[in-house]
Design a protein around this motif. Structure first.
Motif, PDB file in Angstrom:
ATOM      1  N   GLU A 116       0.838  -1.201   0.000  1.00  0.00           N
ATOM      2  CA  GLU A 116       0.000   0.000   0.000  1.00  0.00           C
ATOM      3  C   GLU A 116       0.878   1.259   0.000  1.00  0.00           C
ATOM      4  O   GLU A 116       1.763   1.402   0.841  1.00  0.00           O
ATOM      5  N   PRO A 117       0.642   2.181  -0.928  1.00  0.00           N
ATOM      6  CA  PRO A 117       1.471   3.387  -1.003  1.00  0.00           C
ATOM      7  C   PRO A 117       1.219   4.317   0.176  1.00  0.00           C
ATOM      8  O   PRO A 117       0.138   4.305   0.774  1.00  0.00           O
ATOM      9  N   THR A 118       2.221   5.103   0.513  1.00  0.00           N
ATOM     10  CA  THR A 118       2.097   6.096   1.578  1.00  0.00           C
ATOM     11  C   THR A 118       1.542   7.386   0.994  1.00  0.00           C
ATOM     12  O   THR A 118       2.108   7.925   0.026  1.00  0.00           O
ATOM     13  N   PRO A 119       0.475   7.931   1.529  1.00  0.00           N
ATOM     14  CA  PRO A 119      -0.087   9.171   0.987  1.00  0.00           C
ATOM     15  C   PRO A 119       0.851  10.347   1.225  1.00  0.00           C
ATOM     16  O   PRO A 119       1.658  10.332   2.157  1.00  0.00           O
ATOM     17  N   PRO A 120       0.778  11.393   0.406  1.00  0.00           N
ATOM     18  CA  PRO A 120       1.700  12.533   0.508  1.00  0.00           C
ATOM     19  C   PRO A 120       1.667  13.243   1.865  1.00  0.00           C
ATOM     20  O   PRO A 120       2.659  13.863   2.247  1.00  0.00           O
ATOM     21  N   MET A 126      13.697  21.711  12.625  1.00  0.00           N
ATOM     22  CA  MET A 126      14.998  21.233  12.171  1.00  0.00           C
ATOM     23  C   MET A 126      15.198  21.714  10.747  1.00  0.00           C
ATOM     24  O   MET A 126      14.229  21.992  10.032  1.00  0.00           O
ATOM     25  N   HIS A 127      16.453  21.837  10.339  1.00  0.00           N
ATOM     26  CA  HIS A 127      16.727  22.233   8.968  1.00  0.00           C
ATOM     27  C   HIS A 127      16.360  21.106   8.006  1.00  0.00           C
ATOM     28  O   HIS A 127      16.081  19.980   8.421  1.00  0.00           O
ATOM     29  N   GLY A 128      16.369  21.421   6.719  1.00  0.00           N
ATOM     30  CA  GLY A 128      16.116  20.393   5.729  1.00  0.00           C
ATOM     31  C   GLY A 128      15.150  20.841   4.655  1.00  0.00           C
ATOM     32  O   GLY A 128      14.565  21.932   4.720  1.00  0.00           O
ATOM     33  N   ASP A 129      14.996  19.997   3.665  1.00  0.00           N
ATOM     34  CA  ASP A 129      14.040  20.240   2.585  1.00  0.00           C
ATOM     35  C   ASP A 129      12.685  19.711   3.037  1.00  0.00           C
ATOM     36  O   ASP A 129      12.352  18.542   2.836  1.00  0.00           O
ATOM     37  N   ARG A 130      11.894  20.593   3.626  1.00  0.00           N
ATOM     38  CA  ARG A 130      10.656  20.162   4.284  1.00  0.00           C
ATOM     39  C   ARG A 130       9.436  20.919   3.753  1.00  0.00           C
ATOM     40  O   ARG A 130       8.542  21.287   4.505  1.00  0.00           O
ATOM     41  N   SER A 131       9.429  21.118   2.447  1.00  0.00           N
ATOM     42  CA  SER A 131       8.288  21.804   1.829  1.00  0.00           C
ATOM     43  C   SER A 131       7.225  20.821   1.337  1.00  0.00           C
ATOM     44  O   SER A 131       6.256  21.233   0.685  1.00  0.00           O
ATOM     45  N   ASP A 132       7.385  19.544   1.654  1.00  0.00           N
ATOM     46  CA  ASP A 132       6.420  18.535   1.226  1.00  0.00           C
ATOM     47  C   ASP A 132       5.103  18.699   1.991  1.00  0.00           C
ATOM     48  O   ASP A 132       5.031  19.380   3.022  1.00  0.00           O
ATOM     49  N   THR A 133       4.080  18.044   1.480  1.00  0.00           N
ATOM     50  CA  THR A 133       2.736  18.170   2.052  1.00  0.00           C
ATOM     51  C   THR A 133       2.701  17.779   3.522  1.00  0.00           C
ATOM     52  O   THR A 133       2.064  18.447   4.347  1.00  0.00           O
ATOM     53  N   GLY A 134       3.399  16.688   3.876  1.00  0.00           N
ATOM     54  CA  GLY A 134       3.371  16.211   5.255  1.00  0.00           C
ATOM     55  C   GLY A 134       3.943  17.222   6.239  1.00  0.00           C
ATOM     56  O   GLY A 134       3.343  17.497   7.291  1.00  0.00           O
ATOM     57  N   TRP A 180      24.502  11.983   6.360  1.00  0.00           N
ATOM     58  CA  TRP A 180      23.229  11.753   5.686  1.00  0.00           C
ATOM     59  C   TRP A 180      22.112  11.763   6.722  1.00  0.00           C
ATOM     60  O   TRP A 180      22.199  11.120   7.768  1.00  0.00           O
ATOM     61  N   ARG A 181      21.079  12.528   6.433  1.00  0.00           N
ATOM     62  CA  ARG A 181      19.875  12.540   7.248  1.00  0.00           C
ATOM     63  C   ARG A 181      18.677  12.706   6.318  1.00  0.00           C
ATOM     64  O   ARG A 181      18.787  13.270   5.220  1.00  0.00           O
ATOM     65  N   TYR A 182      17.519  12.250   6.771  1.00  0.00           N
ATOM     66  CA  TYR A 182      16.296  12.455   5.993  1.00  0.00           C
ATOM     67  C   TYR A 182      16.105  13.937   5.688  1.00  0.00           C
ATOM     68  O   TYR A 182      16.417  14.808   6.513  1.00  0.00           O
ATOM     69  N   PHE A 183      15.578  14.193   4.504  1.00  0.00           N
ATOM     70  CA  PHE A 183      15.234  15.544   4.055  1.00  0.00           C
ATOM     71  C   PHE A 183      16.454  16.469   3.989  1.00  0.00           C
ATOM     72  O   PHE A 183      16.320  17.692   4.066  1.00  0.00           O
ATOM     73  N   ASN A 184      17.656  15.894   3.842  1.00  0.00           N
ATOM     74  CA  ASN A 184      18.887  16.683   3.732  1.00  0.00           C
ATOM     75  C   ASN A 184      19.073  17.634   4.912  1.00  0.00           C
ATOM     76  O   ASN A 184      19.625  18.733   4.766  1.00  0.00           O
ATOM     77  N   GLU A 185      18.670  17.186   6.078  1.00  0.00           N
ATOM     78  CA  GLU A 185      18.704  18.048   7.265  1.00  0.00           C
ATOM     79  C   GLU A 185      20.087  18.645   7.516  1.00  0.00           C
ATOM     80  O   GLU A 185      20.238  19.862   7.649  1.00  0.00           O
ATOM     81  N   GLN A 186      21.104  17.785   7.580  1.00  0.00           N
ATOM     82  CA  GLN A 186      22.427  18.307   7.928  1.00  0.00           C
ATOM     83  C   GLN A 186      23.059  19.090   6.777  1.00  0.00           C
ATOM     84  O   GLN A 186      23.822  20.033   7.017  1.00  0.00           O
TER      85      GLN A 186
END
Length: 374
Positions: free
Chosen positions: A71-75, A130-138, A292-298
């Motif tokens: 099952e896919p993860t919703p945005p 936290m820093h990072g690329d966090r412009s996603d819907t979630g 390496w961190r999720y969403f390019n945090e570091q």
């Protein structure tokens, strides 16, 4: 009535727990506090009176069937597999606790889904930024669902792409460091540690949230700068083909990190929040090598620190002698006065005061309840 404040604390590394303890210590003693975490061991020995709720560990829990796994993860969500009893247990424990304690504010460090859960349960939430690329819907949905965000760093490090309407509801505490060890002069620190007072000293520091500093690049650095002593603190990641050099020493975990930072001419470190503020507190030239961190945090944090002239951003580990020599020459040209403002001595107190004031404002006495609208 003094409304309780609860914390959700992610248990990867020690940074989230250490930050929580620094904030809670600064709260008024009459404020009831609870902490919900899958890593209760992180709070062993904490002196402040808190209620500690152990959550199931969801990391690595197995999805029971291939059909559920497919099952896919919703945005709007990041990591919510189907069929996990550990996840149901976590969410149930959180909701039950928020309800039973009539929590006034839920501080989430960190999880977009749990911030959304708090809003759905009608409990005001504050997310730790936290820093990072966090412009996603979630991420955007969880930020907009929160009553505020707490950024444990200086506002000068804010990302240009962070939306203005969310920036307006963010409180910047300044660089929040959980270390309180006294800072010695370079000369005094070297005497204490038995280090050569005349040789250049490079300290390599890694936090506890990852696999460790890659060791092979450090051997190249030690060979590239044979007149410098390289001291490596924290874990290292080895591939088995490295050649050791006499000026490169692994010290592992040490209890007196501040002394080694004070003794350093240059620090090479990852871009963890507490790691950076520890170095800023001591005021040493920094080469920042993001893990390496999720969403390019570091990576995003390293970019922000380099942009204000407080560090050299190593976008990759140098693999040759000239690469290391050039990187260290850049570091020697840094002005340590540029990194010092990224630490703020009263950051924890400022953040704690804001959290308590926000809670009291939200639940102000003497105000008549308003009917909820659909």
């Amino acid at each position: 009535m003094t409304r309780p404040i609860a914390f959700f604390v992610h248990h990867q590394g020690r940074g989230h727990a250490n930050r929580t303890m620094a904030l809670v210590e600064a709260f008024s003693r009459t404020r009831p506090v609870s902490v919900l975490t899958a890593g209760p061991h992180l709070f062993e020995g904490f002196s402040r009176d808190i209620e500690l709720i152990t959550l199931p560990n969801m990391i690595g829990a197995g999805v029971p069937t291939e059909r559920l796994y497919a099952e896919p993860t919703p945005p709007a969500l990041h990591c919510v597999p189907l069929g996990l009893k550990e996840m149901r247990g976590t969410m149930r424990a959180i909701i039950d606790h928020l309800d039973a304690r009539d929590v006034g504010l839920f501080v989430v460090d960190v999880s977009s889904e749990i911030a959304l859960l708090s809003r759905i349960a009608s409990v005001p939430a504050v997310q730790i930024r936290m820093h990072g690329d966090r412009s996603d819907t979630g991420h955007i949905a969880s930020y907009e669902s929160s009553v505020g965000m707490l950024a444990p760093f200086d506002e000068s490090l804010e990302q240009d792409d962070y939306p203005a309407h969310l920036r307006a509801k963010t409180f910047y505490s300044g660089g929040l460091c959980t270390t309180r060890d006294p800072v010695s002069t370079r000369e005094a620190a070297r005497r204490k540690l038995g280090l050569d007072p005349t040789r250049e000293t490079i300290v390599v520091l890694t936090g506890g949230g990852g696999a460790g500093t890659p060791y092979a690049p450090l051997t190249v650095g030690a060979r590239a700068l044979p007149d410098a002593d390289w001291l490596v603190l924290g874990p290292t990641l080895k591939e088995g083909h490295e050649t050791d050099f006499s000026n490169l020493r692994e010290l592992g975990w040490v209890s007196n990190v501040t002394d080694y930072l004070a003794a350093a001419d240059i620090v090479v470190a990852s871009a963890g929040d507490n790691t950076v503020t520890e170095i800023a507190r001591v005021g040493r030239p920094l080469v920042i090598a993001p893990e390496w961190r999720y969403f390019n945090e570091q990576i995003r944090k390293a970019e922000a620190i380099a942009a204000v002239g407080a560090a050299v951003h190593a976008q990759r580990w140098p693999g040759d002698l000239a690469g290391w020599q050039g990187l260290m020459e850049e570091a020697r040209r840094l002005d340590p006065a540029r990194i010092a403002p990224l630490y703020r001595k009263d950051a924890a107190q400022r953040a704690a005061t804001w959290l308590e004031s926000l809670t009291d404002e939200l639940w102000g006495e003497g105000q008549q309840p308003l009917a909820a609208t659909g």
